[in-house]
Write a protein that holds these residues in place. Structure first.
Motif, PDB file in Angstrom:
ATOM      1  N   GLY A 264     -39.831  30.983  77.637  1.00 23.58           N
ATOM      2  CA  GLY A 264     -40.061  30.395  78.946  1.00 23.58           C
ATOM      3  C   GLY A 264     -40.107  31.404  80.065  1.00 23.58           C
ATOM      4  N   HIS A 265     -40.182  32.745  79.760  1.00 23.97           N
ATOM      5  CA  HIS A 265     -40.199  33.758  80.804  1.00 23.97           C
ATOM      6  C   HIS A 265     -41.621  34.117  81.247  1.00 23.97           C
ATOM      7  CE1 HIS A 265     -35.968  34.196  80.453  1.00 23.97           C
ATOM      8  NE2 HIS A 265     -36.005  34.664  79.217  1.00 23.97           N
ATOM      9  N   GLY A 266     -42.614  33.788  80.439  1.00 22.21           N
ATOM     10  CA  GLY A 266     -43.986  34.136  80.795  1.00 22.21           C
ATOM     11  C   GLY A 266     -44.595  33.122  81.745  1.00 22.21           C
ATOM     12  N   SER A 267     -45.757  33.416  82.237  1.00 23.88           N
ATOM     13  CA  SER A 267     -46.465  32.473  83.095  1.00 23.88           C
ATOM     14  C   SER A 267     -47.227  31.491  82.225  1.00 23.88           C
ATOM     15  CB  SER A 267     -47.447  33.224  84.009  1.00 23.88           C
ATOM     16  OG  SER A 267     -48.359  33.975  83.227  1.00 23.88           O
ATOM     17  N   GLY A 268     -47.780  30.488  82.808  1.00 21.10           N
ATOM     18  CA  GLY A 268     -48.546  29.499  82.065  1.00 21.10           C
ATOM     19  C   GLY A 268     -47.659  28.375  81.570  1.00 21.10           C
ATOM     20  N   ASN A 269     -48.198  27.595  80.655  1.00 27.16           N
ATOM     21  CA  ASN A 269     -47.493  26.393  80.207  1.00 27.16           C
ATOM     22  C   ASN A 269     -46.722  26.666  78.924  1.00 27.16           C
ATOM     23  OD1 ASN A 269     -49.681  26.812  78.633  1.00 27.16           O
ATOM     24  ND2 ASN A 269     -50.387  24.677  78.611  1.00 27.16           N
ATOM     25  N   ALA A 270     -45.703  27.509  79.019  1.00 25.58           N
ATOM     26  CA  ALA A 270     -44.864  27.820  77.845  1.00 25.58           C
ATOM     27  C   ALA A 270     -43.762  26.798  77.713  1.00 25.58           C
ATOM     28  CB  ALA A 270     -44.278  29.221  77.977  1.00 25.58           C
ATOM     29  N   GLY A 271     -44.134  25.548  77.502  1.00 20.22           N
ATOM     30  CA  GLY A 271     -43.146  24.480  77.428  1.00 20.22           C
ATOM     31  C   GLY A 271     -42.517  24.391  76.060  1.00 20.22           C
ATOM     32  N   GLY A 272     -41.752  23.306  75.854  1.00 13.65           N
ATOM     33  CA  GLY A 272     -41.028  23.143  74.614  1.00 13.65           C
ATOM     34  C   GLY A 272     -41.924  22.992  73.399  1.00 13.65           C
ATOM     35  N   GLY A 273     -43.185  22.563  73.590  1.00 13.80           N
ATOM     36  CA  GLY A 273     -44.060  22.382  72.460  1.00 13.80           C
ATOM     37  C   GLY A 273     -44.897  23.593  72.124  1.00 13.80           C
ATOM     38  N   MET A 274     -44.653  24.721  72.760  1.00 14.63           N
ATOM     39  CA  MET A 274     -45.459  25.913  72.564  1.00 14.63           C
ATOM     40  C   MET A 274     -45.312  26.461  71.153  1.00 14.63           C
ATOM     41  SD  MET A 274     -44.482  29.494  72.755  1.00 14.63           S
ATOM     42  CE  MET A 274     -45.540  30.819  72.191  1.00 14.63           C
ATOM     43  N   VAL A 275     -46.454  26.647  70.467  1.00 12.29           N
ATOM     44  CA  VAL A 275     -46.483  27.238  69.133  1.00 12.29           C
ATOM     45  C   VAL A 275     -47.610  28.260  69.107  1.00 12.29           C
ATOM     46  CG1 VAL A 275     -46.756  26.849  66.663  1.00 12.29           C
ATOM     47  CG2 VAL A 275     -45.655  25.110  68.072  1.00 12.29           C
ATOM     48  N   GLU A 276     -47.313  29.489  68.728  1.00  9.95           N
ATOM     49  CA  GLU A 276     -48.311  30.553  68.653  1.00  9.95           C
ATOM     50  C   GLU A 276     -48.189  31.248  67.301  1.00  9.95           C
ATOM     51  OE1 GLU A 276     -50.645  31.335  70.663  1.00  9.95           O
ATOM     52  OE2 GLU A 276     -50.135  30.709  72.701  1.00  9.95           O
ATOM     53  N   ALA A 277     -49.278  31.871  66.861  1.00  8.06           N
ATOM     54  CA  ALA A 277     -49.282  32.564  65.581  1.00  8.06           C
ATOM     55  C   ALA A 277     -49.991  33.901  65.705  1.00  8.06           C
ATOM     56  CB  ALA A 277     -49.964  31.707  64.511  1.00  8.06           C
ATOM     57  N   MET A 278     -49.634  34.830  64.822  1.00 11.43           N
ATOM     58  CA  MET A 278     -50.259  36.138  64.802  1.00 11.43           C
ATOM     59  C   MET A 278     -50.004  36.791  63.441  1.00 11.43           C
ATOM     60  SD  MET A 278     -47.612  38.606  66.908  1.00 11.43           S
ATOM     61  CE  MET A 278     -48.441  40.083  66.255  1.00 11.43           C
ATOM     62  N   PRO A 279     -50.888  37.714  63.014  1.00  8.29           N
ATOM     63  CA  PRO A 279     -50.605  38.501  61.818  1.00  8.29           C
ATOM     64  C   PRO A 279     -49.954  39.823  62.205  1.00  8.29           C
ATOM     65  CG  PRO A 279     -52.873  38.817  62.430  1.00  8.29           C
ATOM     66  CD  PRO A 279     -52.276  37.915  63.491  1.00  8.29           C
ATOM     67  N   ILE A 280     -49.221  40.396  61.292  1.00  5.75           N
ATOM     68  CA  ILE A 280     -48.636  41.725  61.507  1.00  5.75           C
ATOM     69  C   ILE A 280     -49.059  42.615  60.339  1.00  5.75           C
ATOM     70  CG2 ILE A 280     -46.480  43.036  61.487  1.00  5.75           C
ATOM     71  CD1 ILE A 280     -45.229  41.023  63.219  1.00  5.75           C
ATOM     72  N   SER A 281     -49.760  43.693  60.659  1.00  5.90           N
ATOM     73  CA  SER A 281     -50.232  44.617  59.624  1.00  5.90           C
ATOM     74  C   SER A 281     -49.079  45.434  59.084  1.00  5.90           C
ATOM     75  CB  SER A 281     -51.311  45.533  60.197  1.00  5.90           C
ATOM     76  OG  SER A 281     -50.807  46.255  61.312  1.00  5.90           O
ATOM     77  N   ARG A 282     -49.242  45.912  57.840  1.00  7.58           N
ATOM     78  CA  ARG A 282     -48.181  46.675  57.193  1.00  7.58           C
ATOM     79  C   ARG A 282     -48.699  48.064  56.784  1.00  7.58           C
ATOM     80  NH1 ARG A 282     -44.931  42.527  53.250  1.00  7.58           N
ATOM     81  NH2 ARG A 282     -46.963  41.803  52.526  1.00  7.58           N
ATOM     82  N   PRO A 283     -47.966  49.097  57.142  1.00  5.51           N
ATOM     83  CA  PRO A 283     -48.387  50.459  56.794  1.00  5.51           C
ATOM     84  C   PRO A 283     -48.590  50.669  55.300  1.00  5.51           C
ATOM     85  CG  PRO A 283     -46.624  50.526  58.405  1.00  5.51           C
ATOM     86  CD  PRO A 283     -46.748  49.098  57.954  1.00  5.51           C
ATOM     87  N   SER A 284     -47.914  49.886  54.469  1.00  8.78           N
ATOM     88  CA  SER A 284     -48.036  50.053  53.025  1.00  8.78           C
ATOM     89  C   SER A 284     -49.392  49.636  52.498  1.00  8.78           C
ATOM     90  CB  SER A 284     -46.943  49.239  52.322  1.00  8.78           C
ATOM     91  OG  SER A 284     -47.149  47.844  52.526  1.00  8.78           O
ATOM     92  N   GLY A 285     -50.157  48.920  53.326  1.00 10.54           N
ATOM     93  CA  GLY A 285     -51.444  48.432  52.879  1.00 10.54           C
ATOM     94  C   GLY A 285     -51.384  47.062  52.232  1.00 10.54           C
ATOM     95  N   ARG A 286     -50.201  46.510  52.084  1.00 13.44           N
ATOM     96  CA  ARG A 286     -50.074  45.167  51.521  1.00 13.44           C
ATOM     97  C   ARG A 286     -50.626  44.143  52.501  1.00 13.44           C
ATOM     98  NH1 ARG A 286     -43.825  45.156  50.688  1.00 13.44           N
ATOM     99  NH2 ARG A 286     -44.177  43.030  49.902  1.00 13.44           N
TER     100      ARG A 286
END
Length: 397
Positions: A264-286
């Motif tokens: 809830g610290h960012g701007s915009g509508n970061a309300g209780g229903g906020m759901v976001e997704a992202m991938p995270i790359s791995r140095p191992s190549g997996r």
């Protein structure tokens, strides 16, 4: 008779008899400490130990016990004791509970065994074989019953060289009982919620879903086993002194942005229903880790910085969920052990030929088993069988 006693004593020139002391005659601080210990006892381990200690001191008792679950022939029960003799407690749990007549008291009544049973109490095995060898002569008791079936027994004892329990002692018990009952109801509710939490946490762990909960300030509150395993690998994401860190600078910035939004610290509508997704790359190549960040709605009646304000879900695509029990699949689908093993191999992504080779059977035999599986499960294609198993409850077993 009692109403005229002050006038009779005055006419005889005798001093006025002081009324019995009540718990409220004690120092307010002592009363407050006892009440506080009773309610805080619902959060202690073991519960109410401090409150029983204070009660023991106020009563000048040798022992004070709270039997939360009375012993039975099948179960030792649950007892909290202060001033206890460990061997004596085990003797009661294993043997003497069966001959204890000082039980099932009417709720709210405070009494001694002599008042309930009579002087023959002293001739019974409970006193002669169990209490007397421990130098216990006087017992005071009361029982508590709750609407959800909890039965608790509060008992205090004194030695042979002590005074019997009197009206002041009974008044203290009566004062304690309603508060103890409320605290027991609170503890019962907390225990129920904790059992539910552990059950759900175990299910999430078995599904190999990493879960990290964050407080309002961003500090980590809790990490489950799978999330701890992923972070310990330090392959793409790890836990640093200032929270979660990512190897890739872009991943790190995006993760921090999503966390701040969820908190809830960012701007915009970061309300209780906020759901976001992202991938995270791995140095191992997996394969890249999958990350979901979700805000946790605030409670209606409670606001504390130590409650979860956001949760991070982690999934490692290279780590398959634990295979379900062969017996569980067999029982739920009505398959044979060979059919169950084949169904599990197909679910893990093996072809029919590969499954046959792993099971050391011929391809025609494997096809026969597959047709039998189709018949028993009601599916008509291999992909339908895989979908049936993946969407079933087998992974929870």
């Amino acid at each position: 008779m009692l109403a005229t006693e002050p006038r009779v004593r005055a006419a005889a020139g005798l001093p006025r008899r002081a009324p019995p002391r009540t718990p409220m005659d004690a120092e307010p601080r002592q009363v407050g400490d006892l009440l506080g210990a009773l309610y805080e006892g619902a959060l202690e381990q073991p519960p109410w130990h401090h409150a029983l200690r204070l009660l023991q001191q106020r009563l000048q008792a040798a022992h004070v016990s709270l039997i939360l679950r009375p012993p039975t022939a099948e179960n030792a029960g649950v007892m909290i004791n202060v001033g206890e003799n460990h061997d004596a407690r085990l003797s009661y749990e294993k043997q003497y509970f069966a001959v204890d007549p000082f039980v099932s008291l009417k709720e709210g009544e405070v009494m001694t065994p002599e008042e309930l049973i009579g002087q023959q109490w002293l001739d019974g095995p409970m006193y002669q074989e169990y209490l007397r060898p421990q130098d216990v002569r006087y017992v005071l008791g009361a029982d508590v019953y709750t609407a959800d079936g909890v039965e608790c027994r509060l008992r205090a004892t004194r030695r042979h060289d002590s005074m019997p329990f009197g009206e002041t002692d009974k008044a203290l018990f009566r004062f304690v009982l309603p508060h103890l009952k409320r605290s027991i109801q609170i503890q019962s509710r907390i225990d129920s919620l904790e059992c539910e939490r552990q059950m759900l946490a175990g299910t999430v762990n078995r599904m190999l879903l990493g879960v990290i909960s964050l407080a309002q300030g961003g500090e980590i509150l809790e990490i489950n086993d799978e999330a701890r395993r992923i972070l310990a690998e330090r392959d793409g994401i790890w836990r640093g002194p200032n929270g979660l860190q990512a190897d890739n600078p872009d991943d790190k910035r995006e993760l921090q942005r999503l966390v701040q939004r969820a908190l809830g610290h960012g701007s915009g509508n970061a309300g209780g229903g906020m759901v976001e997704a992202m991938p995270i790359s791995r140095p191992s190549g997996r394969a890249r880790l999958s990350v979901v960040v979700k805000a946790v709605p605030a409670g209606d009646w409670c606001d504390t910085r130590k409650r979860p304000a956001a949760v991070i879900f982690l999934r490692d695509p290279d780590c398959n969920t634990a295979p379900p029990s062969l017996d569980l699949v067999r029982r739920l689908l009505g398959l044979t052990r060979v059919e169950s093993r084949m169904a599990l191999l197909l679910t893990e992504g093996y072809t029919l030929d590969e499954a046959a080779e792993m099971m050391n059977i011929r391809r025609n035999t494997a096809r026969t088993h597959l047709r039998s599986i189709f018949c028993k499960t009601g599916v008509t294609r291999q992909t339908m069988l895989v979908r049936l198993l993946l969407r079933s409850v087998f992974s929870l077993g």
